[in-house]
Design an enzyme around this catalytic site. Sequence first.
Site, PDB file in Angstrom:
ATOM      1  N   PHE A 240       0.833  -1.135  -0.035  1.00 31.97           N
ATOM      2  CA  PHE A 240       0.248  -0.030  -0.122  1.00 31.97           C
ATOM      3  C   PHE A 240       0.978   1.336   0.020  1.00 31.97           C
ATOM      4  CE2 PHE A 240      -2.349   3.036   2.440  1.00 31.97           C
ATOM      5  CZ  PHE A 240      -3.343   3.206   1.902  1.00 31.97           C
TER       6      PHE A 240
ATOM      7  N   SER B  40       2.110   7.191   1.618  1.00 31.20           N
ATOM      8  CA  SER B  40       2.700   8.062   2.330  1.00 31.20           C
ATOM      9  C   SER B  40       4.012   8.422   1.342  1.00 31.20           C
ATOM     10  CB  SER B  40       3.455   7.565   3.652  1.00 31.20           C
ATOM     11  OG  SER B  40       2.448   7.160   4.705  1.00 31.20           O
ATOM     12  N   GLU B  41       4.427   9.627   1.772  1.00 30.20           N
ATOM     13  CA  GLU B  41       5.394  10.463   0.793  1.00 30.20           C
ATOM     14  C   GLU B  41       6.545  10.974   2.037  1.00 30.20           C
ATOM     15  OE1 GLU B  41       3.744  12.823  -1.983  1.00 30.20           O
ATOM     16  OE2 GLU B  41       2.505  11.151  -2.870  1.00 30.20           O
TER      17      GLU B  41
ATOM     18  N   ILE C 122       6.891   2.481   2.594  1.00 30.65           N
ATOM     19  CA  ILE C 122       5.978   1.446   2.116  1.00 30.65           C
ATOM     20  C   ILE C 122       6.380  -0.106   2.643  1.00 30.65           C
ATOM     21  CG2 ILE C 122       4.912   0.373   0.280  1.00 30.65           C
ATOM     22  CD1 ILE C 122       4.757   3.517   0.840  1.00 30.65           C
ATOM     23  N   THR C 123       5.631  -0.646   3.620  1.00 29.41           N
ATOM     24  CA  THR C 123       5.858  -1.838   4.291  1.00 29.41           C
ATOM     25  C   THR C 123       5.851  -2.998   3.042  1.00 29.41           C
ATOM     26  OG1 THR C 123       4.853  -1.028   6.114  1.00 29.41           O
ATOM     27  CG2 THR C 123       4.823  -3.575   5.934  1.00 29.41           C
TER      28      THR C 123
ATOM     29  N   GLY D 123      -6.797  -1.871   7.385  1.00 33.24           N
ATOM     30  CA  GLY D 123      -5.719  -1.877   7.969  1.00 33.24           C
ATOM     31  C   GLY D 123      -5.713  -1.650   9.397  1.00 33.24           C
TER      32      GLY D 123
ATOM     33  N   ILE E  65       9.874  -4.246  33.540  1.00 37.73           N
ATOM     34  CA  ILE E  65       9.723  -5.441  34.524  1.00 37.73           C
ATOM     35  C   ILE E  65      10.966  -6.329  34.370  1.00 37.73           C
ATOM     36  CG2 ILE E  65       8.717  -7.627  34.582  1.00 37.73           C
ATOM     37  CD1 ILE E  65       6.163  -6.004  34.504  1.00 37.73           C
TER      38      ILE E  65
ATOM     39  N   GLU F 159      -1.346   3.622   9.914  1.00 34.84           N
ATOM     40  CA  GLU F 159      -2.937   3.379   9.732  1.00 34.84           C
ATOM     41  C   GLU F 159      -3.447   4.510  10.368  1.00 34.84           C
ATOM     42  OE1 GLU F 159      -1.729   1.219   7.415  1.00 34.84           O
ATOM     43  OE2 GLU F 159      -1.315  -0.258   8.845  1.00 34.84           O
TER      44      GLU F 159
HETATM   45  C1  LIG Z   1       7.246   1.309  10.258  1.00 32.25           C
HETATM   46  C2  LIG Z   1       6.342   1.910   9.195  1.00 32.25           C
HETATM   47  C3  LIG Z   1       5.550   1.511   8.139  1.00 32.25           C
HETATM   48  C4  LIG Z   1       4.554   1.998   7.520  1.00 32.25           C
HETATM   49  N1  LIG Z   1       4.138   1.486   6.262  1.00 32.25           N
HETATM   50  C5  LIG Z   1       3.410   2.243   5.583  1.00 32.25           C
HETATM   51  C6  LIG Z   1       2.669   1.648   4.319  1.00 32.25           C
HETATM   52  O1  LIG Z   1       3.017   0.426   4.031  1.00 32.25           O
HETATM   53  N2  LIG Z   1       2.328   2.447   3.307  1.00 32.25           N
HETATM   54  C7  LIG Z   1       2.049   3.933   3.698  1.00 32.25           C
HETATM   55  O2  LIG Z   1       1.472   4.407   2.785  1.00 32.25           O
HETATM   56  N3  LIG Z   1       2.773   4.289   4.782  1.00 32.25           N
HETATM   57  C8  LIG Z   1       3.103   3.925   5.456  1.00 32.25           C
HETATM   58  N4  LIG Z   1       3.943   4.216   6.667  1.00 32.25           N
HETATM   59  C9  LIG Z   1       3.748   5.723   7.102  1.00 32.25           C
HETATM   60  C10 LIG Z   1       2.656   5.936   7.865  1.00 32.25           C
HETATM   61  O3  LIG Z   1       1.221   5.715   7.405  1.00 32.25           O
HETATM   62  C11 LIG Z   1       2.942   7.388   8.172  1.00 32.25           C
HETATM   63  O4  LIG Z   1       3.898   7.623   9.300  1.00 32.25           O
HETATM   64  C12 LIG Z   1       1.447   7.961   9.082  1.00 32.25           C
HETATM   65  O5  LIG Z   1       0.550   8.075   8.239  1.00 32.25           O
HETATM   66  C13 LIG Z   1       1.761   9.310   9.838  1.00 32.25           C
HETATM   67  O6  LIG Z   1       2.302  10.255   8.886  1.00 32.25           O
HETATM   68  P1  LIG Z   1       3.899  10.870   9.008  1.00 32.25           P
HETATM   69  O7  LIG Z   1       4.769  10.130   9.719  1.00 32.25           O
HETATM   70  O8  LIG Z   1       4.187  11.623   7.852  1.00 32.25           O
HETATM   71  O9  LIG Z   1       3.473  11.778  10.219  1.00 32.25           O
HETATM   72  P2  LIG Z   1       2.966  13.205  10.224  1.00 32.25           P
HETATM   73  O10 LIG Z   1       1.625  13.167   9.557  1.00 32.25           O
HETATM   74  O11 LIG Z   1       4.018  14.333   9.756  1.00 32.25           O
HETATM   75  O12 LIG Z   1       2.556  13.799  11.601  1.00 32.25           O
HETATM   76  C14 LIG Z   1       3.677  14.039  12.772  1.00 32.25           C
HETATM   77  C15 LIG Z   1       2.929  13.964  14.186  1.00 32.25           C
HETATM   78  O13 LIG Z   1       2.048  15.014  14.057  1.00 32.25           O
HETATM   79  C16 LIG Z   1       0.598  14.570  14.355  1.00 32.25           C
HETATM   80  N5  LIG Z   1      -0.404  15.181  13.568  1.00 32.25           N
HETATM   81  C17 LIG Z   1      -0.651  15.310  12.252  1.00 32.25           C
HETATM   82  N6  LIG Z   1      -1.858  16.024  11.897  1.00 32.25           N
HETATM   83  C18 LIG Z   1      -2.227  16.221  12.869  1.00 32.25           C
HETATM   84  C19 LIG Z   1      -3.508  17.059  13.437  1.00 32.25           C
HETATM   85  N7  LIG Z   1      -4.305  17.244  12.496  1.00 32.25           N
HETATM   86  N8  LIG Z   1      -3.782  16.895  14.671  1.00 32.25           N
HETATM   87  C20 LIG Z   1      -3.065  16.540  15.589  1.00 32.25           C
HETATM   88  N9  LIG Z   1      -1.834  15.831  15.364  1.00 32.25           N
HETATM   89  C21 LIG Z   1      -1.353  15.814  14.153  1.00 32.25           C
HETATM   90  C22 LIG Z   1       0.756  13.117  14.106  1.00 32.25           C
HETATM   91  O14 LIG Z   1      -0.195  12.247  15.008  1.00 32.25           O
HETATM   92  C23 LIG Z   1       2.233  12.649  14.466  1.00 32.25           C
HETATM   93  O15 LIG Z   1       2.261  12.562  15.918  1.00 32.25           O
HETATM   94  C24 LIG Z   1       4.582   3.518   7.684  1.00 32.25           C
HETATM   95  C25 LIG Z   1       5.216   4.219   8.517  1.00 32.25           C
HETATM   96  C26 LIG Z   1       6.059   3.348   9.579  1.00 32.25           C
HETATM   97  C27 LIG Z   1       6.819   4.150  10.708  1.00 32.25           C
END
Ligand SMILES: Cc1cc2nc3c(=O)[nH]c(=O)nc-3n(C[C@H](O)[C@H](O)[C@H](O)COP(=O)(O)OP(=O)(O)OC[C@H]3O[C@@H](n4cnc5c(N)ncnc54)[C@H](O)[C@@H]3O)c2cc1C
Length: 385
Positions: free
Chosen positions: A122, A125-126, A156-157, A237, A333, A359
């Site tokens: 899936f 994310s970018e 991308i997992t 998801g 613990i 997710e």
């Molecule tokens: C191990 C791993 C696997 C992943 N696998 C996939 C995948 O398979 N496919 C894919 O597409 N993506 C994947 N991701 C990406 C993941 O979906 C994103 O990390 C997630 O959507 C959060 O986006 P970001 O990291 O850009 O954080 P940001 O969107 O930049 O957010 C940063 C922080 O700000 C907070 N925040 C953002 N907006 C708001 C708001 N409106 N109000 C309050 N707080 C807010 C967030 O909660 C977070 O704490 C993966 C990430 C990880 C770490």
Amino acid sequence: MKPHLSPEQEEARASFRAFVDEEIASRADEWHRQERTPPEIVRRLAERGYLGWTLPTGFGGGGRHMLTLGLLAGEVGRGCSSLRSLITVHSMVGHAIARWGSRAQQAAWLPLLASGAKIAAFALSEPGVGSDAQSVETRARLDGDGYVLDGQKKWITYGQVADVFLVFAQCEGAPCAFLVERNRPGVTIEPITGLIGIKASETAAIRFTDCRIPADALVGRRGLGVSHVAAAALDSGRYTVAWGCVGVLEACLEACVAYTSERMQFGVPLKQHQLVRRMITDMATELSAARLLCLEAGRLRDAKDPAAIAATSMAKYFASTAAARAASNAVQIHGANGCSSEYPVQRYLGDAKVTEIIEGSSQIQQITIAEYAYQEYRGIPRNAR
Ligand SMILES: Cc1cc2nc3c(=O)[nH]c(=O)nc-3n(C[C@H](O)[C@H](O)[C@H](O)COP(=O)(O)OP(=O)(O)OC[C@H]3O[C@@H](n4cnc5c(N)ncnc54)[C@H](O)[C@@H]3O)c2cc1C
């Protein structure tokens, strides 16, 4: 407290549990260290029908209930969160195609995904876009009888090994979803290593450079890519992630019960110390609560009840935060042993932290759940509550 399940559900859970104990749990630390999932274990998941568990039988899937998919994710999550995340992303794409794909896309892809002949990932994310999914910057332009993709995806997992990606891009300002095979010219895949958790999940960054895809790669209508196609995938998801967190909670509790029964300090086993027992109390209680929320989400999903969406958000929000608390306490613990790679609780901590971000992060779930609460409880008179 054991969950109350029907005899068939209990039988399914017992067989998932036995499989995880025999083939996953004892090897998960090694996969975590190597940051890799052996293809043999993916084949074993496929052979047992776990990669197409709930897909329609008409397309080669198992046609099983969402509740037992949850039990499967819970058991696999107890053994290895990375492998659970394979079930998550693969099912997300399968469910999105089953819900929004054309008949031709369903006929072409679902049998391949259901059998595990092709693995799906899936790609939303970018580098600059995460929570605000509508603002993806990858571009798709119409060109002759197809599209040309340009842009980058990140995190991308199973992106290192997937055969097909569900990719989200803007086409003339309209968010769209496309199925893109990894071997298309213009697709470049770079491994991402050194993550805090879910380390065996072969995560990747993907670049699309002048990548031509046919018109029939579009999933759903133009403009509905994020609001409908991604939303359906993310809802699926969240459900399996929530259950995976139940598995992490259970693994933490099992590890801590065993450790505190053997480790002696001040002349008695750790379990005799009340402050240690308090952490066990919280773990056991939150495990039960998380499992009940997941069971409720599963039942609502099987009943095709629209309330399933909010129930799934609540289950994911609670279970992921509870798993992170439990894993942190499990390390506490275990003391110094908990900080070492000799014990699995260190792995659980990193894995659980990731589930609070993926997710839809905990903050995004809070926003969704609050919105639901304001709609659900609006206008109810005080004396009718
Ligand atoms: C191990 C791993 C696997 C992943 N696998 C996939 C995948 O398979 N496919 C894919 O597409 N993506 C994947 N991701 C990406 C993941 O979906 C994103 O990390 C997630 O959507 C959060 O986006 P970001 O990291 O850009 O954080 P940001 O969107 O930049 O957010 C940063 C922080 O700000 C907070 N925040 C953002 N907006 C708001 C708001 N409106 N109000 C309050 N707080 C807010 C967030 O909660 C977070 O704490 C993966 C990430 C990880 C770490």
